[in-house]
Design an enzyme around this catalytic site. Structure first.
Site, PDB file in Angstrom:
ATOM      1  N   ASN A  85      -0.761  -9.765   1.167  1.00  0.00           N
ATOM      2  CA  ASN A  85      -2.177  -9.688   1.531  1.00  0.00           C
ATOM      3  C   ASN A  85      -2.321  -9.676   3.046  1.00  0.00           C
ATOM      4  OD1 ASN A  85      -4.896 -11.155   2.262  1.00  0.00           O
ATOM      5  ND2 ASN A  85      -5.146 -10.214   0.243  1.00  0.00           N
ATOM      6  N   SER A  86      -3.238  -8.854   3.517  1.00  0.00           N
ATOM      7  CA  SER A  86      -3.397  -8.628   4.958  1.00  0.00           C
ATOM      8  C   SER A  86      -3.742  -9.897   5.739  1.00  0.00           C
ATOM      9  CB  SER A  86      -4.502  -7.603   5.200  1.00  0.00           C
ATOM     10  OG  SER A  86      -4.202  -6.426   4.520  1.00  0.00           O
ATOM     11  N   ASP A 134      -1.055 -12.002  -4.592  1.00  0.00           N
ATOM     12  CA  ASP A 134      -1.369 -10.630  -4.179  1.00  0.00           C
ATOM     13  C   ASP A 134      -0.133 -10.031  -3.509  1.00  0.00           C
ATOM     14  OD1 ASP A 134      -2.740  -8.323  -3.578  1.00  0.00           O
ATOM     15  OD2 ASP A 134      -3.870  -9.171  -1.902  1.00  0.00           O
ATOM     16  N   LYS A 184       3.765  -5.410  -1.346  1.00  0.00           N
ATOM     17  CA  LYS A 184       2.856  -5.706  -0.231  1.00  0.00           C
ATOM     18  C   LYS A 184       2.593  -7.217  -0.119  1.00  0.00           C
ATOM     19  CE  LYS A 184      -1.018  -6.669  -0.649  1.00  0.00           C
ATOM     20  NZ  LYS A 184      -2.332  -6.055  -0.956  1.00  0.00           N
ATOM     21  N   ASP A 190      -3.142  -1.009  -3.410  1.00  0.00           N
ATOM     22  CA  ASP A 190      -2.110  -1.577  -2.536  1.00  0.00           C
ATOM     23  C   ASP A 190      -1.393  -0.455  -1.783  1.00  0.00           C
ATOM     24  OD1 ASP A 190      -2.918  -4.052  -3.391  1.00  0.00           O
ATOM     25  OD2 ASP A 190      -1.318  -4.290  -4.865  1.00  0.00           O
ATOM     26  N   ARG A 249      -5.970   3.539   3.925  1.00  0.00           N
ATOM     27  CA  ARG A 249      -6.320   2.283   4.617  1.00  0.00           C
ATOM     28  C   ARG A 249      -5.377   2.078   5.801  1.00  0.00           C
ATOM     29  NH1 ARG A 249      -6.833  -3.401   1.400  1.00  0.00           N
ATOM     30  NH2 ARG A 249      -5.795  -4.785   2.900  1.00  0.00           N
ATOM     31  N   HIS A 270      -9.237  -1.652   8.567  1.00  0.00           N
ATOM     32  CA  HIS A 270      -9.282  -3.070   8.203  1.00  0.00           C
ATOM     33  C   HIS A 270      -9.082  -3.926   9.440  1.00  0.00           C
ATOM     34  CE1 HIS A 270      -9.735  -6.150   5.414  1.00  0.00           C
ATOM     35  NE2 HIS A 270      -8.524  -6.247   4.896  1.00  0.00           N
ATOM     36  N   ASP A 311      -8.226  -0.773  -5.463  1.00  0.00           N
ATOM     37  CA  ASP A 311      -7.342  -1.137  -4.363  1.00  0.00           C
ATOM     38  C   ASP A 311      -5.912  -0.959  -4.893  1.00  0.00           C
ATOM     39  OD1 ASP A 311      -5.782  -2.423  -2.509  1.00  0.00           O
ATOM     40  OD2 ASP A 311      -6.680  -4.398  -2.811  1.00  0.00           O
ATOM     41  N   GLU A 329      -2.781   1.597   1.188  1.00  0.00           N
ATOM     42  CA  GLU A 329      -2.649   1.073   2.547  1.00  0.00           C
ATOM     43  C   GLU A 329      -1.267   1.378   3.102  1.00  0.00           C
ATOM     44  OE1 GLU A 329      -3.556  -2.816   0.867  1.00  0.00           O
ATOM     45  OE2 GLU A 329      -1.778  -3.655   1.848  1.00  0.00           O
ATOM     46  N   SER A 365     -10.402  -5.001  -6.631  1.00  0.00           N
ATOM     47  CA  SER A 365      -9.606  -5.664  -5.590  1.00  0.00           C
ATOM     48  C   SER A 365      -8.214  -6.058  -6.080  1.00  0.00           C
ATOM     49  CB  SER A 365     -10.362  -6.928  -5.145  1.00  0.00           C
ATOM     50  OG  SER A 365      -9.475  -7.874  -4.607  1.00  0.00           O
ATOM     51  N   GLY A 366      -7.205  -5.731  -5.297  1.00  0.00           N
ATOM     52  CA  GLY A 366      -5.847  -6.149  -5.647  1.00  0.00           C
ATOM     53  C   GLY A 366      -5.727  -7.664  -5.634  1.00  0.00           C
ATOM     54  N   LEU A 367      -6.364  -8.281  -4.617  1.00  0.00           N
ATOM     55  CA  LEU A 367      -6.296  -9.745  -4.509  1.00  0.00           C
ATOM     56  C   LEU A 367      -6.908 -10.412  -5.739  1.00  0.00           C
ATOM     57  CD1 LEU A 367      -5.925 -12.414  -2.900  1.00  0.00           C
ATOM     58  CD2 LEU A 367      -8.187 -11.995  -1.907  1.00  0.00           C
TER      59      LEU A 367
HETATM   60  C1  SPV Z   1      -8.318  -6.835  -1.659  1.00  0.00           C
HETATM   61  O1  SPV Z   1      -9.466  -7.106  -2.019  1.00  0.00           O
HETATM   62  O2  SPV Z   1      -7.343  -7.015  -2.371  1.00  0.00           O
HETATM   63  C2  SPV Z   1      -8.094  -6.274  -0.339  1.00  0.00           C
HETATM   64  C3  SPV Z   1      -9.054  -6.564   0.690  1.00  0.00           C
HETATM   65  O3  SPV Z   1      -7.115  -5.635  -0.152  1.00  0.00           O
HETATM   66  S1  SPV Z   1      -8.410  -7.839   1.582  1.00  0.00           S
HETATM   67  O4  SPV Z   1      -8.038  -8.892   0.694  1.00  0.00           O
HETATM   68  O5  SPV Z   1      -9.504  -8.175   2.485  1.00  0.00           O
HETATM   69  O6  SPV Z   1      -7.270  -7.334   2.311  1.00  0.00           O
HETATM   70 MG    MG Z   2      -5.749  -5.724  -1.597  1.00  0.00          MG
END
Ligand code: SPV
Ligand code: MG
Length: 548
Positions: A138-139, A74, A136, A103, A174, A205, A101, A130, A62-64
């Protein structure tokens, strides 16, 4: 790219020569399998190991959580090479395939090319990119984040697919259209374009708390390519609904990090408040668990293969007696007589050291002022003239502790003989020559429970029955060299105490000691054939001078 038919994409030979399935093929199989698959988040080597231990088949990098575990946002604050380094540790820590991930791909098509090549090099089985812009966000932060131009993003996908060096590398595209407020039609349009550009799967997503829009998307998508989802916000949806919707893969995206945050925070606050570990100790993983997780067992096993065994044994040398070597022993004991430029005792100490036995105590008696060597500890038996060997040994009682070698001061033997004693694992073991020398006055003759075997395959153990003079026929002759484990050393101290109590300490010799020990404990014998000598006579001394 490697050809499908090479087999290289499916199986690889690891360092130990064993075949292991390729992680690339494993991830591809997970993503394309008709059954619902799961990827669990990990953010470092340790969390990756725990994910594997729990039985997951794959990891979401996971990027986060990778950035948060570095204390960063993130927002591409961690450089992509920093991310790559963590990923390499995670890949080393497990055998599982990892979907990174990635990004936005850290830039344009060119950055994606380089990223994919490096991921393949480091055995990271896939990447998800994505359709947003670098750097980026975070979504789940803010609304209506700007999206990448669809065609430009298709270029990133094509560049990634053209750069993979393993056929089974997986690129997941993504789609952020639902989250960015562009609606279902745009999400489907983009998914179609990304699939056509070469994406192996689509991650759709959503940040809604219900799975409704994801399930609608799945229905309309009609399984044109595998669908991947991240139910962080719609976590309450029963997993069965994802199965029914024919979702390919569910990503549990950040829960390993989140659980560790809760646990660490709670512990830190408790210990701060209580200034004590009492309350927390029983609910944290034992330190041994850490050793187990990071594979200390394997290291120990490798050490036994690669590091030459160095003994920590100590030795006691009985060097009190004068001996009868004519003029040579007028002013010194025989252990200090010169053998090719060195006292006999020095040769013995050198042999002990070459087997790792460096903590050596000599019991001096006759001519004690002459018994001096660098690094040699000495204790004195000032009653040497009226006492025997066991009494001399008792003078070094404090040196009989832990693994201990006992040796006469006038013997020479090849190093392998002592190495064999130290490695055999017995509590008490004696080096015995299977061919006793002919001649009178040999006191160290041995009766064993069986003779030396000539059978190469015979690995049976031999035990001492008794030792002494006038044994005929004897199974062998003790060389004056014995090794004791820590337990055996304890038994030896007990036997010395017993001899002190029953009045035999002053007169007993070592054959009497070993006979006593054999009556109570297992005293093992290792048979040898030659490669040792003791120096009792001038003839022996002449031979010793030829013994190299
Ligand atoms: C991550 O885990 O970094 C993601 C998923 O991109 S989310 O945080 O849900 O966007
Ligand atoms: Mg991410």
């Amino acid at each position: 790219m490697l050809g499908k038919g090479t087999g290289l994409a499916v199986e690889r030979v690891n360092l130990s020569g064993a075949r292991e399935p390729s992680r690339f093929a494993a991830l591809r199989a997970l993503i394309t399998s008709p059954a619902l698959s799961f990827l669990m988040e990990a953010h470092n080597g340790l969390s990756a190991k725990i994910v594997e231990e729990a039985g997951f088949q794959g990891i979401w990098g996971s990027g986060l959580t990778l950035s948060a575990s570095m204390g960063l946002r993130d927002s591409n604050e961690a450089s992509w090479t920093q991310v790559l380094e963590q990923l390499e540790l995670m890949a080393d820590a497990t055998r599982l395939p990892i979907l990174l991930d990635g990004d936005t791909g850290y830039g344009n098509f060119n950055n994606v090319r380089r990223l994919v090549r490096k991921l393949c090099d480091r055995k990271v089985a896939g990447v998800c990119i994505e359709d947003k812009l670098f750097p980026k966000t975070n979504s789940f932060i803010g609304e209506a984040q700007p999206m990448a131009d669809m065609d430009e993003f298709c270029g990133r996908i094509k560049a990634g697919k053209d750069s993979q060096t393993d056929d089974d590398f997986v690129l997941v595209a993504r789609v952020e259209a639902l989250i960015c407020g562009h609606g279902m039609a745009e999400a489907l349009r983009r998914a179609e374009a990304y699939h056509a550009a070469g994406a192996d799967a689509i991650l759709i997503h959503s940040k809604q708390s219900s799975a409704a829009e994801i399930l609608t998307f799945a229905e309309q998508w009609q399984n044109r390519a595998p669908l991947v989802i991240v139910p962080t916000k719609y976590y309450a949806t029963p997993t069965e609904q994802f199965r029914t919707a024919k979702i390919s893969t569910v990503i549990w995206a950040n829960h390993m990090l989140r659980t560790s945050i809760s646990a660490m925070r709670e512990l830190a606050q408790t210990v701060k408040r209580q200034e004590s570990l009492i309350e927390v100790e029983h609910r944290v993983a034992p330190v041994n668990d850490i050793f187990k997780l990071v594979g200390n067992d394997e290291l120990e096993e490798a050490e036994s293969r690669y590091i030459p065994r160095k003994s920590s044994a100590r030795a006691v040398i009985l060097a009190a007696s004068q001996g009868a070597l004519g003029d040579l022993t007028d002013d010194r004991p025989k252990c200090m007589v010169d053998v090719r430029g060195q006292p006999l005792l020095q040769r013995l100490v050198t042999t002990l050291a070459s087997s790792g036995v460096r903590n050596v105590t000599a019991v001096r008696g006759y001519g004690k002022q002459t018994v001096r060597l660098d690094g040699l500890r000495t204790v004195d038996n000032d009653r040497f003239a009226e006492t025997g060997e066991l009494y001399s040994l008792s003078c070094a009682l404090d040196a009989i502790e832990g693994e201990t070698v006992i040796v006469y001061g006038d013997v020479l033997f090849r190093k392998y003989i002592l190495d064999n004693l130290l490695e055999c694992g017995a509590d008490i073991v004696l080096a015995v020559d299977q061919s006793p020398r002919a001649g009178a006055n040999i006191r160290d003759l041995v009766v064993a429970d069986r003779p030396a075997s000539r059978d190469y395959l015979d690995e049976g153990e031999t035990r001492l029955v008794r030792m002494g003079a006038d044994i005929n026929p004897a199974h062998g002759e003790w060389m004056g060299l014995a090794a004791f484990s820590a337990t055996g050393a304890g038994w030896l101290r007990e036997e010395i105490a017993a001899a002190r109590a029953d009045g035999t300490l002053e007169t007993a010799d070592l054959p009497a000691l070993f006979t006593r020990l054999a009556a109570r404990h297992k005293v093992r014998i290792l048979y040898f054939n030659g490669h040792w000598m003791d120096v009792d006579t001038l003839v022996d001394l002449a031979a010793a001078r030829n013994f190299s």
